[in-house]
Scaffold this active site. Structure first.
Site, PDB file in Angstrom:
ATOM      1  N   ASP A  87       3.318   9.494  -0.995  1.00 58.57           N
ATOM      2  CA  ASP A  87       2.176   8.697  -0.550  1.00 58.57           C
ATOM      3  C   ASP A  87       1.971   7.565  -1.541  1.00 58.57           C
ATOM      4  O   ASP A  87       2.117   7.777  -2.754  1.00 58.57           O
ATOM      5  CB  ASP A  87       0.912   9.585  -0.518  1.00 58.57           C
ATOM      6  CG  ASP A  87      -0.012   9.246   0.637  1.00 58.57           C
ATOM      7  OD1 ASP A  87      -0.043   8.074   1.036  1.00 58.57           O
ATOM      8  OD2 ASP A  87      -0.704  10.158   1.123  1.00 58.57           O
ATOM      9  N   HIS A 106       0.820  -1.219   0.000  1.00 60.94           N
ATOM     10  CA  HIS A 106       0.000   0.000   0.000  1.00 60.94           C
ATOM     11  C   HIS A 106       0.852   1.267   0.000  1.00 60.94           C
ATOM     12  O   HIS A 106       0.322   2.352  -0.228  1.00 60.94           O
ATOM     13  CB  HIS A 106      -0.937  -0.006   1.215  1.00 60.94           C
ATOM     14  CG  HIS A 106      -2.023  -1.035   1.114  1.00 60.94           C
ATOM     15  ND1 HIS A 106      -3.327  -0.719   0.817  1.00 60.94           N
ATOM     16  CD2 HIS A 106      -1.993  -2.383   1.237  1.00 60.94           C
ATOM     17  CE1 HIS A 106      -4.055  -1.822   0.772  1.00 60.94           C
ATOM     18  NE2 HIS A 106      -3.269  -2.855   1.029  1.00 60.94           N
TER      19      HIS A 106
HETATM   20  P1  ADQ Z   1      -3.060   5.774   4.849  1.00 59.61           P
HETATM   21  O1  ADQ Z   1      -1.778   6.539   4.780  1.00 59.61           O
HETATM   22  O2  ADQ Z   1      -3.616   5.557   6.187  1.00 59.61           O
HETATM   23  O3  ADQ Z   1      -2.899   4.346   4.096  1.00 59.61           O
HETATM   24  P2  ADQ Z   1      -5.042   7.340   3.116  1.00 59.61           P
HETATM   25  O4  ADQ Z   1      -5.238   6.772   1.757  1.00 59.61           O
HETATM   26  O5  ADQ Z   1      -4.499   8.731   3.201  1.00 59.61           O
HETATM   27  O6  ADQ Z   1      -4.196   6.324   3.918  1.00 59.61           O
HETATM   28  O7  ADQ Z   1      -6.423   7.312   3.953  1.00 59.61           O
HETATM   29  C1  ADQ Z   1      -7.079   6.112   4.253  1.00 59.61           C
HETATM   30  C2  ADQ Z   1      -8.449   6.390   4.874  1.00 59.61           C
HETATM   31  O8  ADQ Z   1      -8.347   7.013   6.142  1.00 59.61           O
HETATM   32  C3  ADQ Z   1      -9.347   7.276   4.023  1.00 59.61           C
HETATM   33  O9  ADQ Z   1     -10.567   6.593   3.847  1.00 59.61           O
HETATM   34  C4  ADQ Z   1      -9.543   8.538   4.862  1.00 59.61           C
HETATM   35  O10 ADQ Z   1     -10.828   9.125   4.741  1.00 59.61           O
HETATM   36  C5  ADQ Z   1      -9.316   8.052   6.269  1.00 59.61           C
HETATM   37  N1  ADQ Z   1      -8.801   9.127   7.141  1.00 59.61           N
HETATM   38  C6  ADQ Z   1      -7.586   9.707   7.090  1.00 59.61           C
HETATM   39  N2  ADQ Z   1      -7.474  10.658   8.040  1.00 59.61           N
HETATM   40  C7  ADQ Z   1      -8.638  10.687   8.700  1.00 59.61           C
HETATM   41  C8  ADQ Z   1      -9.139  11.484   9.800  1.00 59.61           C
HETATM   42  N3  ADQ Z   1      -8.419  12.438  10.393  1.00 59.61           N
HETATM   43  N4  ADQ Z   1     -10.387  11.222  10.234  1.00 59.61           N
HETATM   44  C9  ADQ Z   1     -11.138  10.267   9.625  1.00 59.61           C
HETATM   45  N5  ADQ Z   1     -10.727   9.499   8.601  1.00 59.61           N
HETATM   46  C10 ADQ Z   1      -9.489   9.710   8.134  1.00 59.61           C
HETATM   47  C11 ADQ Z   1      -2.096   3.647   3.201  1.00 59.61           C
HETATM   48  C12 ADQ Z   1      -1.184   4.429   2.253  1.00 59.61           C
HETATM   49  C13 ADQ Z   1      -1.991   5.287   1.288  1.00 59.61           C
HETATM   50  C14 ADQ Z   1      -3.013   4.420   0.544  1.00 59.61           C
HETATM   51  C15 ADQ Z   1      -3.830   3.597   1.521  1.00 59.61           C
HETATM   52  C16 ADQ Z   1      -4.705   2.572   0.787  1.00 59.61           C
HETATM   53  O11 ADQ Z   1      -0.290   5.256   3.004  1.00 59.61           O
HETATM   54  O12 ADQ Z   1      -1.128   5.917   0.349  1.00 59.61           O
HETATM   55  O13 ADQ Z   1      -3.893   5.246  -0.202  1.00 59.61           O
HETATM   56  O14 ADQ Z   1      -2.990   2.849   2.385  1.00 59.61           O
HETATM   57  O15 ADQ Z   1      -3.919   1.729  -0.019  1.00 59.61           O
END
Ligand code: ADQ
Length: 470
Positions: free
Chosen positions: A365, A157
């Site tokens: 990211d 991811h």
């Molecule tokens: P993350 O870095 O955690 O995951 P991101 O894709 O930015 O992922 O967000 C994942 C989910 O978390 C989204 O549905 C978002 O709405 C939710 N989210 C984030 N911050 C939040 C907050 N403050 N309150 C509520 N909800 C929140 C990893 C990788 C990413 C990749 C994902 C999926 O780092 O690049 O997109 O996995 O593969």
């Protein structure tokens, strides 16, 4: 149809909507195939032995959820240590934040070995196994060592760094060799595939033995980009639900005289949050007409508090936000609202829809799903504008966003100003194109295309079967 077995660090009950898009997407196939989802239980025991953990299983409808507890020592070295103080920073190009403590690797290997031992007796001969993310890179090699012959796929991811950055990890060769125990390695973007392939070419003299099929370390693996998407329909349902509508209306009412800019992230140094605050400050200075009229709301959920780099980020951010409000704020206007909290998932669409500009500005990211959620939440008649870092995996697909370099404070301020002033027809045109892409490449497309590539992987290649001994 083979049974799907999913392994990830954390698991979720796919029946619960709060579980989010990935759980919904995987839940569908898990349900159809009477699948198994295996991972850490979320419990850290104080009295357990390293490399040992109690297995718990429970049914969630048609799906079996199997979880293992971790003792403190394993959790600290495997999760906080190797996964989040070595792999996470290095894979996000942050060698300066990596902690190459020699003790971490043993915990990482121990937990992967233990997971393999616990999982093996639960497997059936024709299962298809799908392992997720950087915590579990060596899992297939551990399973193969115990005699597992089933198809095993891996999806990363997070990004893959360029070869010389990867090579800073003391165990980089072992790590990259571990990928060759999988039948298919799925990555988020073409840039990641290029880095992965280049590493193997430069460091392991890999040979291409077919389209995106590489041979090195005496084995063969298929690699490909499978950009993850969101569940557009689930998101649309959430957006139409009363909680999202309430959030939308209360935000619109509260900020009726202001333009709202929004950032939603995990509080992580890869997300470029301080850079965003600096650009906002620059916007207020360079374009003073935004003073008293623009408000930036930033919601950053707590994450990995025990890792030092995260505590430092929190302190830095609190200082930056305090300074901006102190320097620019007035009795009737605070430029920035920073909220260190997770917002309920059902509130996310309403927040996004109320914002004239969505700011998604990571330094690096894997994908970034907030970018896609922001677009999906907009009113097509009057959509907001997405300002997106060119260093997010999502930028490869979302060309109609306004792409920015988050290190360029002035450039980002200029782009935010462009977003705030964009005429309606251009906003509509960009939104429509972005929406088409998000819909076409949603999370169901991602799951189906990955699983069908996994089914195909190695079918025409005798050598991979020989390497697996089947
Ligand atoms: P993350 O870095 O955690 O995951 P991101 O894709 O930015 O992922 O967000 C994942 C989910 O978390 C989204 O549905 C978002 O709405 C939710 N989210 C984030 N911050 C939040 C907050 N403050 N309150 C509520 N909800 C929140 C990893 C990788 C990413 C990749 C994902 C999926 O780092 O690049 O997109 O996995 O593969």
């Amino acid at each position: 149809m083979s049974r799907l077995v999913v392994i990830s660090n954390r698991i979720a009950d796919p029946r619960k909507p709060a579980a989010g898009g990935l759980a919904v997407a995987l839940g569908e196939t898990l349900n159809q195939t009477g699948g198994l989802w295996f991972g850490w239980s979320g419990t850290v025991t104080e009295d357990g032995l390293p490399g040992e953990g109690t297995l718990h299983t429970r049914q969630a409808g048609n799906v079996t959820l199997a979880t293992v507890d971790l003792c403190r020592e394993d959790h600290d070295s495997y999760y906080y240590g190797y996964s989040n103080s070595v792999l996470w920073p290095v894979f996000h190009y942050r060698l300066d934040l990596a902690d190459f403590n020699a003790g971490y690797i043993a915990g990482y290997r121990r937990v992967n070995q233990m997971y393999a031992r616990k999982l093996l007796p639960l497997l059936k001969d024709d299962d298809v196994i799908w392992v997720h993310d950087y915590h579990l890179i060596p899992l297939a090699a551990e399973l193969r060592a115990l005699g597992c012959r089933q198809k095993i796929g891996f999806f990363l991811h997070i990004p893959v760094p360029p070869p010389l950055i990867m090579a800073a990890i003391p165990q980089h060769e072992w790590l990259m060799r571990s990928f060759f125990a999988y039948d298919l390695v799925g990555l988020q973007s073409e840039a990641d595939v290029a880095h992965f392939t280049r590493y193997l070419d430069q460091e392991a003299s890999a040979q291409a033995v077919g389209p995106q099929r590489l041979r090195a370390f005496g084995a063969t693996v298929q690699v490909g980009a499978f950009p993850i998407g969101i569940d557009v329909d689930e998101f649309a349902r959430l957006a139409a639900a009363p909680e999202a509508m309430d959030t939308f209306h209360s935000m619109r009412e509260e900020y009726s005289r202001r333009r709202l800019l929004l950032g939603i992230d995990r509080l992580d140094y890869s997300k470029g949050i301080p850079q965003r605050v600096r650009a906002f400050r620059e916007l207020l200075s360079r374009y003073p007409e935004n003073q008293h009229s623009a408000t930036l709301v930033m919601i950053a959920s707590p994450s990995r508090d025990s890792v030092n780099a995260y505590a430092d980020l929190r302190t830095e951010l609190e200082g930056l936000c305090g300074a901006i409000n102190g320097d620019f704020g007035d009795l009737d206007w605070m430029p920035l609202r920073y909220i260190h909290r997770t917002v309920a998932r059902k509130r996310v669409p309403g927040l996004c829809r109320a914002a004239a500009v969505g700011l998604v500005t990571p330094l690096r990211d894997g994908m970034n799903l907030v970018a896609k959620e922001y677009v999906a939440a907009q009113d097509p008649e009057d959509p907001g504008v997405l300002v997106l870092s060119r260093f997010a995996g999502a930028a490869e697909q979302m060309k109609e966003a306004l792409l920015v370099n988050p290190y360029d404070t002035q450039g980002m301020a200029d782009t935010i100003q462009t977003a705030l002033q964009m005429p309606l027809p251009e906003r509509q045109r960009r939104h429509q194109r972005l929406m088409e892409n998000i819909r076409e490449h949603d999370v169901h497309w991602w799951r189906k295309s990955y699983l069908s590539a996994l089914e195909q992987a190695g079918e025409d290649d005798d050598r991979s079967h020989l390497a697996r001994g089947s």
